[in-house]
Design a protein around this motif. Structure first.
Motif, short mmCIF file in Angstrom:
data_model
loop_
_atom_site.label_atom_id
_atom_site.label_comp_id
_atom_site.label_asym_id
_atom_site.label_seq_id
_atom_site.Cartn_x
_atom_site.Cartn_y
_atom_site.Cartn_z
N VAL A 323 0.84 -1.20 0.00
CA VAL A 323 0.00 0.00 0.00
C VAL A 323 0.87 1.25 0.00
O VAL A 323 0.63 2.20 -0.76
CB VAL A 323 -0.95 0.00 1.21
CG1 VAL A 323 -1.70 1.32 1.30
CG2 VAL A 323 -1.94 -1.16 1.10
N THR A 326 2.90 1.61 -3.51
CA THR A 326 2.02 1.94 -4.64
C THR A 326 1.41 3.33 -4.47
O THR A 326 1.25 4.06 -5.45
CB THR A 326 0.90 0.90 -4.77
OG1 THR A 326 0.19 0.79 -3.53
CG2 THR A 326 1.45 -0.46 -5.15
N GLY A 411 0.45 -2.58 -8.81
CA GLY A 411 -0.53 -1.78 -8.07
C GLY A 411 -0.45 -0.29 -8.23
O GLY A 411 -1.44 0.42 -7.96
N TYR A 414 -3.29 1.73 -10.29
CA TYR A 414 -4.58 1.92 -9.60
C TYR A 414 -4.52 3.16 -8.71
O TYR A 414 -5.43 4.00 -8.72
CB TYR A 414 -4.90 0.67 -8.78
CG TYR A 414 -6.10 0.81 -7.88
CD1 TYR A 414 -7.38 0.87 -8.41
CD2 TYR A 414 -5.95 0.89 -6.49
CE1 TYR A 414 -8.49 1.00 -7.58
CE2 TYR A 414 -7.05 1.01 -5.67
CZ TYR A 414 -8.32 1.07 -6.21
OH TYR A 414 -9.40 1.21 -5.40
N SER A 464 -7.32 -1.60 -0.04
CA SER A 464 -6.13 -2.12 -0.72
C SER A 464 -5.31 -2.99 0.22
O SER A 464 -4.76 -4.02 -0.19
CB SER A 464 -5.28 -0.96 -1.24
OG SER A 464 -4.12 -1.44 -1.87
N ASN A 468 -4.38 -6.93 -0.48
CA ASN A 468 -3.02 -7.46 -0.48
C ASN A 468 -2.81 -8.45 0.65
O ASN A 468 -1.97 -9.34 0.55
CB ASN A 468 -2.01 -6.32 -0.36
CG ASN A 468 -1.85 -5.56 -1.67
OD1 ASN A 468 -1.33 -6.08 -2.64
ND2 ASN A 468 -2.33 -4.33 -1.69
#
Length: 545
Positions: A323, A326, A411, A414, A464, A468
């Motif tokens: 997280v 990304t 990722g 996004y 997210s 994950n």
């Protein structure tokens, strides 16, 4: 007059619609009633109950005028019950059992399996020859210490004929033998002919004149066999005077020992004269309730506790780092793609979003090849620069680094798309006022952009993180959990996430799949992800209805 005709037409149409509705409801009830009966007969009580409840509720909702409004939401509710609540409840129920690769059956099926076992009767073995009488007809000649028995000429089907279904064995399995003296009446068939007709021969039951039944035990032997176990329906008295009244008592016909189902281990075991279990359990086992045993194994078994905690910590780190990385890359690229002074912004936006358009499993497999230690382009490039080739798949730290690199690549688009949309909601006046105060781009980014983006992004970041946390595809395709954790009593790897660890326990266990333990770990995962969902709802200020 026209109004009366119109009313009559409406009534007639409504009547036809009602009849059609009741007809369809009747068909649905009949078909599902049959399905429920078949599932119940097959022992699938939980699925039969689910079908019965859903169909009964559906019929009531769609046929009752009082529940007219509910028929629009019933399909969604039924889907949630069938595909979310029921699997979840079923998984949790499995966590409290010993359900595994060695304990798959019910007690009744395990007993039936043991009752099908046979043993050879001492002195009841015969050598046999297959005599070729021509035109695909054969005779069986059995001999034992100078005594011979022979069958009438008969047709034997080949293995391929039986497999294709072109031939049937009805009426050709029970073969009577008669005494025989003298030389064989026909030439002996070759071994390859016996092998070609082994399926037919192995299903035969040869009956001697005294009624003894023989079955094929090898390519040259038929032997008398008897059931190994007998079901003692009326109980049994031990030598110590103890009376066993269990409905599942079995007696070994060969040794005379008594065998009972052990409801603690889930196996049939022999008992001594005092009624105490002795020896090891006999496979296959059956499913029994073990209470909190699987959960306690996670907490107390060193071979499970250590790997579980290690994998849990790595799962949290992986989800948090994924997280964070990304978000950082996606936010920076979104700001750059929105920069007015950047020429060709549209082209850069398309190129940066392209990784999101490629299916994830394709990108993962491409990266798997790029990180190959011997032939991967990444290691070849590092070798040209004078560096040693890293062991990406053998070193735990490098393997985890590789996973984070790949997941960040998958990722960041996004996050970039989210940030590009949210950037448009930030008033330009703030940046103009900041510029008048002498602030630069870096200060604007950390003082204005980041704070204003984080609040609307927080629920999405939690979602997210939850995704994950259960990113099974990435681990399964890229490393399959390797390298393995030394000393683990269950299949566990240093790059496994909890979800892949659960999968490996359930389906890749070296000592047999352990669905009960996997169900316990899956329950723990559900509680963690459920807590994240509640936190997400709280932060999003959504009322829990």
């Amino acid at each position: 007059m026209e109004q009366i005709q119109s009313v009559d037409t409406t009534v007639a149409t409504g009547s036809k619609t009602a009849w059609f509705k009741w007809l369809m409801a009747g068909l649905v009830v009949l078909l599902n009633g049959y399905a429920v009966v078949m599932m119940y007969a097959g022992g699938e009580i939980a699925f039969a109950l689910l079908d019965l409840v859903l169909v009964a509720s559906g019929v009531y909702v769609f046929l009752n005028k009082k529940t007219y409004a509910h028929r629009y939401i019933f399909p969604g509710v039924a889907g949630m019950v069938a595909f979310i609540i029921f699997p979840l409840a079923y998984t949790i129920s499995i966590a409290f059992t010993n359900y595994s690769g060695a304990n798959l059956l019910s007690l009744e099926h395990a007993m039936a399996y043991h009752l099908k076992k046979t043993y050879k009767v001492k002195g009841g073995e015969f050598d046999f020859s297959l005599l070729d009488r021509g035109e695909h007809r054969y005779q069986l000649l059995l001999t034992q210490e100078g005594v011979s028995y022979i069958s009438n000429p008969m047709q034997l089907w080949t293995n391929n004929e039986l497999k294709s279904g072109t031939s049937k064995l009805a009426g050709q399995l029970d073969v009577k033998l008669v005494p025989f003296e003298g030389a064989a009446p026909a030439p002996e068939a070759a071994v390859r002919d016996i092998i070609a007709r082994k399926s037919h021969l192995s299903q035969m039951s040869l009956v001697l004149p005294d009624g003894t039944q023989l079955s094929m035990t090898s390519l040259r032997k038929f032997a008398a066999q008897k059931p190994l176990f007998a079901h003692l329906r009326d109980g049994f008295n031990l030598k110590s005077g103890i009376h066993l009244s269990d409905a599942h008592i079995l007696r070994n016909n060969e040794t005379g020992q008594i065998m009972l189902p052990n409801m603690e281990t889930g196996y049939y075991q022999y008992v001594n004269d005092e009624g105490v279990f002795v020896g090891d359990g006999l496979a296959p086992g059956f499913v029994v309730n073990v209470g909190w045993k699987n959960f306690l194994r996670v907490l107390t078994d060193p071979g499970i506790q250590g790997p579980f905690l290690q994998i849990f910590v790595w799962t949290v780190i992986f989800a948090a780092c994924s997280v964070g990385f990304t978000l950082a890359i996606g936010m920076v690229l979104a700001c750059l793609a929105q920069w007015e002074e950047l020429k060709g912004r549209g082209f850069y936006r398309v190129m940066l979003i392209l990784p999101y358009a490629v299916p994830a499993f394709i990108s993962i497999l491409v990266f798997k090849g790029l990180f190959n230690q011997s032939y991967g382009e990444i290691n070849m490039f590092l070798a040209l620069l004078g560096f040693d080739k890293p062991e990406w798949y053998m070193n735990p730290t490098l393997a985890k680094t590789m996973i984070l690199i790949v997941n960040t690549w998958l990722g960041y688009p996004y996050m970039m798309i989210l940030c590009m949309g949210l950037l448009k909601s930030i008033p330009e006046d703030l940046y103009e006022a900041s510029a008048m105060d002498g602030a630069g781009p870096i200060q604007n980014f950390f003082k204005i952009t980041v704070p204003l983006l984080m609040k609307p992004l927080t629920p999405l970041l939690i979602a997210s993180f939850a995704f994950n946390f259960n990113n099974f595809v990435l681990i399964q395709l890229l490393t399959n959990g390797s390298p393995d954790i030394i000393g683990a009593t269950t299949p566990a790897g240093t790059t496994d996430l909890l979800v892949s660890y659960t999968f490996r326990i359930a389906f890749q266990g070296g000592g047999g799949q352990d669905y009960g333990l996997a169900g316990a770990i899956a329950t723990v995962i559900f509680l963690i992800v459920g807590a994240l969902a509640l936190l997400n709802m709280k932060l999003s200020k959504v009322e829990n209805i």
